[in-house]
Enzyme design. Sequence first.
Site, PDB file in Angstrom:
ATOM      1  N   CYS A 136       1.007  -1.330   0.011  1.00 50.88           N
ATOM      2  CA  CYS A 136      -0.275  -0.230   0.107  1.00 50.88           C
ATOM      3  C   CYS A 136       1.273   1.388  -0.193  1.00 50.88           C
ATOM      4  CB  CYS A 136      -0.657  -0.085   1.137  1.00 50.88           C
ATOM      5  SG  CYS A 136      -1.787   1.359   1.362  1.00 50.88           S
ATOM      6  N   CYS A 139      -0.717   3.957   2.019  1.00 49.21           N
ATOM      7  CA  CYS A 139      -0.541   4.165   4.128  1.00 49.21           C
ATOM      8  C   CYS A 139       1.214   3.790   3.902  1.00 49.21           C
ATOM      9  CB  CYS A 139      -0.850   2.618   3.868  1.00 49.21           C
ATOM     10  SG  CYS A 139      -2.796   1.630   3.305  1.00 49.21           S
ATOM     11  N   ASP A 140       2.026   3.706   3.265  1.00 49.33           N
ATOM     12  CA  ASP A 140       3.680   4.044   3.964  1.00 49.33           C
ATOM     13  C   ASP A 140       4.588   4.300   3.056  1.00 49.33           C
ATOM     14  OD1 ASP A 140       2.502   1.665   5.605  1.00 49.33           O
ATOM     15  OD2 ASP A 140       2.938   0.283   4.130  1.00 49.33           O
TER      16      ASP A 140
END
Length: 310
Positions: A136, A139-140
Amino acid sequence: MAEEKHYDVVVIGAGPGGLTTAMYASRANLSVVMLDRGIYGGNLNNTATIENYTGFKSVKGPDLAKDMYEGATQFGAEYAYGTVTKVEDQGATKKITTDMGDTYIAKAVVIATGSGQRHLDVPGEDEFAGRGVSYCAVCDGAFFKGLNLAVVGGGDSAVEEGLYLTQLAKKVTVLVRGDHLRAQPMLQDEAAQNDKLEFVYNTSVTEITGDDVKVRGVKTHNNQTGEDGEMPVDGIFIYVGSYPMTAPFANLGILDDQGWVKTDNEMKTSIPGIFAIGDVRETPLRQIATAVGDGAIAGQQVYKYISSLN
Ligand code: NAP
């Protein structure tokens, strides 16, 4: 404490498709609950920017999820947390069980569980998950500012998320196992103009390496020359396709041989009162727009089905 709850419609999954069915069915005055094991929005939450959903020049995935959720719940549809473990066909009613021990009895069920991201299944992948291995970018990605990254895959997701990561990383190398990309031409054009994105073809990742702290590199194999190599990277984002999230429905006899749900073009499965929509079904195109379209059809068909029971 575990409870038995009654609704006209249980929608399993609150991604774009499920949210749309919930909106249509609740607008038709049916009682509706969406069950999801995470936050509403599904894969929208893993998508940085969407440029191919009608009505928006560009929209952030989590923002669209929030708007869709507000649209769906304004007519009374509810959202409840839980992982569905089993669906049982009892004729005029369906019994849905969650891992929270709750039981839902519904007149109709709409399966909208979508697809999950496939793993590479190479050494180091599980070991370094959360320490440089990610699925992701939204997200990261922020953990890798100014660093060197690898992306694995050659489809829309790999190119789109690779492009997103160039805003944060020093350099992004996309490792493509074949000799060409599968991504749509527009994304390929955008990628070709991005100096921070490089494509390396005919290259498979055979191992993800690192130390006690984090990922330090990947081992590669050239599928044309047979040569093995190594590439130092600080992180690796894996986008190698998807699989259907249909394990709880395996007993129903509604899946094809790859696990996707078979439906007709009214989103009906072979079991009266059980419908499926969006990415989880056997379909030629998996997009937000198609999931939303499926969701609208299912909302209408659910209403017709429940009316026919009375
Ligand atoms: P996908 O289209 O199935 O592509 C998967 C890619 O991963 C392919 O290039 C495949 O290579 C590669 N791959 C598979 N296994 C691999 C392995 N073990 N090692 C290395 N590479 C491997 O998956 P996706 O990109 O996640 O897209 C899923 C669906 O969502 C598609 O229908 C896509 O169109 C849609 N989507 C759309 C958008 C958009 O419209 N903007 C964005 C994201 C996703 P081969 O080509 O060699 O098989």
